[in-house]
Design a protein around this motif. Structure first.
Motif, PDB file in Angstrom:
ATOM      1  N   LYS A 145       0.838  -1.214   0.000  1.00 35.35           N
ATOM      2  CA  LYS A 145       0.000   0.000   0.000  1.00 35.35           C
ATOM      3  C   LYS A 145       0.867   1.256   0.000  1.00 35.35           C
ATOM      4  O   LYS A 145       0.595   2.231   0.687  1.00 35.35           O
ATOM      5  CB  LYS A 145      -0.958   0.020   1.201  1.00 35.35           C
ATOM      6  N   PHE A 146       1.940   1.188  -0.779  1.00 37.44           N
ATOM      7  CA  PHE A 146       2.936   2.266  -0.786  1.00 37.44           C
ATOM      8  C   PHE A 146       2.313   3.615  -1.130  1.00 37.44           C
ATOM      9  O   PHE A 146       2.620   4.634  -0.505  1.00 37.44           O
ATOM     10  CB  PHE A 146       4.049   1.929  -1.783  1.00 37.44           C
ATOM     11  N   GLU A 147       1.437   3.629  -2.121  1.00 35.45           N
ATOM     12  CA  GLU A 147       0.865   4.903  -2.583  1.00 35.45           C
ATOM     13  C   GLU A 147      -0.013   5.535  -1.501  1.00 35.45           C
ATOM     14  O   GLU A 147       0.030   6.738  -1.276  1.00 35.45           O
ATOM     15  CB  GLU A 147       0.057   4.687  -3.876  1.00 35.45           C
ATOM     16  N   LEU A 148      -0.778   4.716  -0.842  1.00 35.84           N
ATOM     17  CA  LEU A 148      -1.633   5.194   0.253  1.00 35.84           C
ATOM     18  C   LEU A 148      -0.781   5.804   1.369  1.00 35.84           C
ATOM     19  O   LEU A 148      -1.122   6.843   1.941  1.00 35.84           O
ATOM     20  CB  LEU A 148      -2.469   4.022   0.784  1.00 35.84           C
ATOM     21  N   LYS A 149       0.345   5.159   1.654  1.00 31.57           N
ATOM     22  CA  LYS A 149       1.204   5.617   2.749  1.00 31.57           C
ATOM     23  C   LYS A 149       1.855   6.969   2.459  1.00 31.57           C
ATOM     24  O   LYS A 149       2.376   7.609   3.357  1.00 31.57           O
ATOM     25  CB  LYS A 149       2.278   4.571   3.047  1.00 31.57           C
ATOM     26  N   GLN A 150       1.850   7.380   1.182  1.00 24.32           N
ATOM     27  CA  GLN A 150       2.395   8.695   0.846  1.00 24.32           C
ATOM     28  C   GLN A 150       1.445   9.813   1.253  1.00 24.32           C
ATOM     29  O   GLN A 150       1.780  10.989   1.179  1.00 24.32           O
ATOM     30  CB  GLN A 150       2.700   8.812  -0.664  1.00 24.32           C
ATOM     31  N   SER A 151       0.227   9.453   1.642  1.00 19.50           N
ATOM     32  CA  SER A 151      -0.773  10.465   1.985  1.00 19.50           C
ATOM     33  C   SER A 151      -1.175  10.347   3.454  1.00 19.50           C
ATOM     34  O   SER A 151      -1.982   9.493   3.815  1.00 19.50           O
ATOM     35  CB  SER A 151      -2.010  10.298   1.093  1.00 19.50           C
ATOM     36  N   PRO A 152      -0.628  11.213   4.308  1.00 20.92           N
ATOM     37  CA  PRO A 152      -0.990  11.180   5.726  1.00 20.92           C
ATOM     38  C   PRO A 152      -2.495  11.362   5.910  1.00 20.92           C
ATOM     39  O   PRO A 152      -3.089  10.758   6.802  1.00 20.92           O
ATOM     40  CB  PRO A 152      -0.224  12.368   6.319  1.00 20.92           C
ATOM     41  N   PHE A 153      -3.091  12.171   5.037  1.00 25.57           N
ATOM     42  CA  PHE A 153      -4.531  12.391   5.131  1.00 25.57           C
ATOM     43  C   PHE A 153      -5.316  11.096   4.942  1.00 25.57           C
ATOM     44  O   PHE A 153      -6.202  10.758   5.738  1.00 25.57           O
ATOM     45  CB  PHE A 153      -4.973  13.437   4.095  1.00 25.57           C
ATOM     46  N   LEU A 154      -4.978  10.351   3.910  1.00 28.81           N
ATOM     47  CA  LEU A 154      -5.707   9.101   3.654  1.00 28.81           C
ATOM     48  C   LEU A 154      -5.431   8.067   4.742  1.00 28.81           C
ATOM     49  O   LEU A 154      -6.308   7.309   5.136  1.00 28.81           O
ATOM     50  CB  LEU A 154      -5.352   8.541   2.272  1.00 28.81           C
ATOM     51  N   ARG A 155      -4.224   8.079   5.247  1.00 27.65           N
ATOM     52  CA  ARG A 155      -3.907   7.152   6.354  1.00 27.65           C
ATOM     53  C   ARG A 155      -4.731   7.475   7.584  1.00 27.65           C
ATOM     54  O   ARG A 155      -5.224   6.593   8.280  1.00 27.65           O
ATOM     55  CB  ARG A 155      -2.418   7.238   6.716  1.00 27.65           C
ATOM     56  N   GLN A 156      -4.882   8.769   7.816  1.00 28.33           N
ATOM     57  CA  GLN A 156      -5.682   9.202   8.963  1.00 28.33           C
ATOM     58  C   GLN A 156      -7.136   8.766   8.768  1.00 28.33           C
ATOM     59  O   GLN A 156      -7.810   8.325   9.705  1.00 28.33           O
ATOM     60  CB  GLN A 156      -5.589  10.713   9.109  1.00 28.33           C
ATOM     61  N   LEU A 157      -7.565   8.901   7.529  1.00 32.85           N
ATOM     62  CA  LEU A 157      -8.925   8.495   7.188  1.00 32.85           C
ATOM     63  C   LEU A 157      -9.126   7.006   7.495  1.00 32.85           C
ATOM     64  O   LEU A 157     -10.218   6.569   7.856  1.00 32.85           O
ATOM     65  CB  LEU A 157      -9.122   8.740   5.690  1.00 32.85           C
ATOM     66  N   LYS A 174      -8.323   0.008  -2.145  1.00 34.87           N
ATOM     67  CA  LYS A 174      -9.017   0.953  -3.016  1.00 34.87           C
ATOM     68  C   LYS A 174      -8.408   2.353  -2.888  1.00 34.87           C
ATOM     69  O   LYS A 174      -8.139   3.021  -3.892  1.00 34.87           O
ATOM     70  CB  LYS A 174     -10.501   0.988  -2.631  1.00 34.87           C
ATOM     71  N   LEU A 175      -8.198   2.790  -1.656  1.00 28.63           N
ATOM     72  CA  LEU A 175      -7.630   4.125  -1.449  1.00 28.63           C
ATOM     73  C   LEU A 175      -6.185   4.200  -1.940  1.00 28.63           C
ATOM     74  O   LEU A 175      -5.696   5.260  -2.315  1.00 28.63           O
ATOM     75  CB  LEU A 175      -7.713   4.521   0.032  1.00 28.63           C
ATOM     76  N   ASN A 176      -5.492   3.070  -1.949  1.00 25.85           N
ATOM     77  CA  ASN A 176      -4.138   3.018  -2.488  1.00 25.85           C
ATOM     78  C   ASN A 176      -4.158   3.355  -3.984  1.00 25.85           C
ATOM     79  O   ASN A 176      -3.318   4.102  -4.479  1.00 25.85           O
ATOM     80  CB  ASN A 176      -3.554   1.629  -2.252  1.00 25.85           C
ATOM     81  N   GLY A 177      -5.155   2.831  -4.680  1.00 25.83           N
ATOM     82  CA  GLY A 177      -5.316   3.160  -6.093  1.00 25.83           C
ATOM     83  C   GLY A 177      -5.751   4.597  -6.292  1.00 25.83           C
ATOM     84  O   GLY A 177      -5.285   5.297  -7.191  1.00 25.83           O
ATOM     85  N   TYR A 178      -6.628   5.039  -5.403  1.00 25.12           N
ATOM     86  CA  TYR A 178      -7.121   6.415  -5.458  1.00 25.12           C
ATOM     87  C   TYR A 178      -5.964   7.399  -5.257  1.00 25.12           C
ATOM     88  O   TYR A 178      -5.840   8.391  -5.986  1.00 25.12           O
ATOM     89  CB  TYR A 178      -8.192   6.613  -4.378  1.00 25.12           C
ATOM     90  N   ALA A 179      -5.102   7.100  -4.278  1.00 25.63           N
ATOM     91  CA  ALA A 179      -3.966   7.976  -3.978  1.00 25.63           C
ATOM     92  C   ALA A 179      -3.064   8.134  -5.197  1.00 25.63           C
ATOM     93  O   ALA A 179      -2.518   9.201  -5.450  1.00 25.63           O
ATOM     94  CB  ALA A 179      -3.168   7.424  -2.802  1.00 25.63           C
ATOM     95  N   ALA A 180      -2.930   7.063  -5.965  1.00 27.48           N
ATOM     96  CA  ALA A 180      -2.078   7.087  -7.156  1.00 27.48           C
ATOM     97  C   ALA A 180      -2.834   7.614  -8.376  1.00 27.48           C
ATOM     98  O   ALA A 180      -2.262   7.710  -9.459  1.00 27.48           O
ATOM     99  CB  ALA A 180      -1.547   5.690  -7.437  1.00 27.48           C
ATOM    100  N   GLU A 181      -4.106   7.951  -8.167  1.00 33.39           N
ATOM    101  CA  GLU A 181      -4.985   8.396  -9.266  1.00 33.39           C
ATOM    102  C   GLU A 181      -5.013   7.373 -10.390  1.00 33.39           C
ATOM    103  O   GLU A 181      -4.949   7.709 -11.566  1.00 33.39           O
ATOM    104  CB  GLU A 181      -4.557   9.781  -9.775  1.00 33.39           C
ATOM    105  N   LEU A 182      -5.130   6.115 -10.008  1.00 34.47           N
ATOM    106  CA  LEU A 182      -5.146   5.048 -11.008  1.00 34.47           C
ATOM    107  C   LEU A 182      -6.466   4.287 -11.051  1.00 34.47           C
ATOM    108  O   LEU A 182      -6.589   3.273 -11.736  1.00 34.47           O
ATOM    109  CB  LEU A 182      -3.988   4.082 -10.738  1.00 34.47           C
ATOM    110  N   CYS A 183      -7.461   4.777 -10.300  1.00 34.78           N
ATOM    111  CA  CYS A 183      -8.782   4.136 -10.374  1.00 34.78           C
ATOM    112  C   CYS A 183      -9.447   4.483 -11.695  1.00 34.78           C
ATOM    113  O   CYS A 183      -9.195   5.547 -12.249  1.00 34.78           O
ATOM    114  CB  CYS A 183      -9.684   4.631  -9.244  1.00 34.78           C
TER     115      CYS A 183
END
Ligand code: MHO
Length: 220
Positions: A145-157, A174-183
Motif C-alpha cells: 500500500k505504498f501509494e496510500l502511505k504517501q498520503s498522511p490524510f488518507l492514512r488518517q482516514l 481501493k484508497l491506495n489506487g485512489y492515492a495514485a490516481e489510477l482508479c
C-alpha cells in the motif's frame, strides 16, 4: 459477512509493484492486494536482492463480481507489454511483464488475451510471459500500500490502522489506487465525492467512516 464461496487469486507482473497494486486495488470485486516477488528461483527474495524474480501483485478477488478475463483486460490496458525490460524509467528484469497462471483454464484465457493483444499491436512484439504460478513471496511491509502511505490524510482516514490490518483491508487497497490516481474515472470520482463529504462534516470518527464506507460497497 464473507461470501460462502471461495475468493480467487491472480498474480501479475507489470512494472514497479507500487503501481501494479494501485491499478488492481481500485477495482470493484478486488478484496485484497499484496505486492511481492514471483517468477524466479531465488529463495526468500527481498527488495534490494530479489534475484531473478519480477515485482508482482497478488490480487484476491470475488469471482462473482469481477472475472479473470476482466482482470486480464486491466492488465493489458495498464502497461506497455512490448517493453522487454521494464516500464518507462524503471529498467531491468525485475520490471518484466508476466501473467502467472494457476491451472489450464487461466492459462488458456491468458493465451487468448495475449494473441488478441498481439493482433492489436501489429508489428511490435508483445513480450509478456505466461508462466505457471510458483511461490509468491510477499514484499516487505514498507512496499505494501505504498501509494496510500504517501498520503498522511488518507492514512488518517483509515484510522491510522496498524500495518497488518492495512495490508488486509479492501478499503486500503481501493484508497491506495485512489492515492495514485489510477482508479477507473467512475470510481475515482465516487471516492472524491465521499472524501469531500467527510471534509465538509469534519473527520470526527474515521473508524466509523471506514466502517460505513466498507458497508456501502467499498468493501467489494
Ligand atoms: N522508480 C521507482 C521504482 C520503485 S518500484 C518499487 C523508484 O522510485 O524507485 O521498483
Amino acid at each position: 459477512p464473507p461470501p460462502d464461496y471461495p475468493l480467487k487469486i491472480a498474480v501479475f507482473a507489470l512494472g514497479c509493484f507500487w503501481r501494479s497494486e494501485a491499478v488492481f486495488g481500485c477495482l470493484n470485486g478486488v478484496v485484497r492486494t499484496t505486492v511481492g516477488y514471483c517468477g524466479g528461483s531465488k529463495l526468500n527474495p527481498v527488495y534490494r536482492s530479489l534475484g531473478d524474480h519480477a515485482e508482482s501483485v497478488q490480487v484476491e478477488y470475488d469471482p462473482k463480481v469481477i472475472s479473470y478475463t476482466q482482470l486480464l483486460e486491466v492488465f493489458w490496458a495498464s502497461h506497455d507489454s512490448r517493453q522487454v525490460f521494464g516500464q518507462g524509467p524503471d529498467v531491468g528484469n525485475q520490471y518484466r511483464s508476466v501473467i502467472f497462471t494457476n491451472g489450464t483454464e487461466e492459462r488458456r484465457l491468458a493465451g487468448v488475451s495475449k494473441e488478441r493483444e498481439q493482433l492489436k499491436s501489429r508489428s511490435s512484439v508483445v513480450v509478456t510471459q505466461i508462466q505457471q504460478l510458483g511461490t509468491f513471496y510477499p514484499a516487505e511491509p514498507e512496499h505494501q500500500k505504498f501509494e496510500l502511505k504517501q498520503s498522511p490524510f488518507l492514512r488518517q482516514l483509515m484510522g491510522n490502522l496498524p500495518e497488518v490490518d492495512l495490508e488486509n483491508s479492501s478499503l486500503a487497497a481501493k484508497l491506495n489506487g485512489y492515492a495514485a490516481e489510477l482508479c477507473p474515472p467512475g470510481i475515482q470520482k465516487q471516492i472524491d465525492a465521499k472524501i469531500n463529504d467527510i471534509l465538509r462534516k469534519g473527520i470526527e470518527n474515521p473508524e466509523l467512516w471506514m466502517a460505513q464506507a466498507n458497508r456501502q460497497g467499498f468493501k467489494r
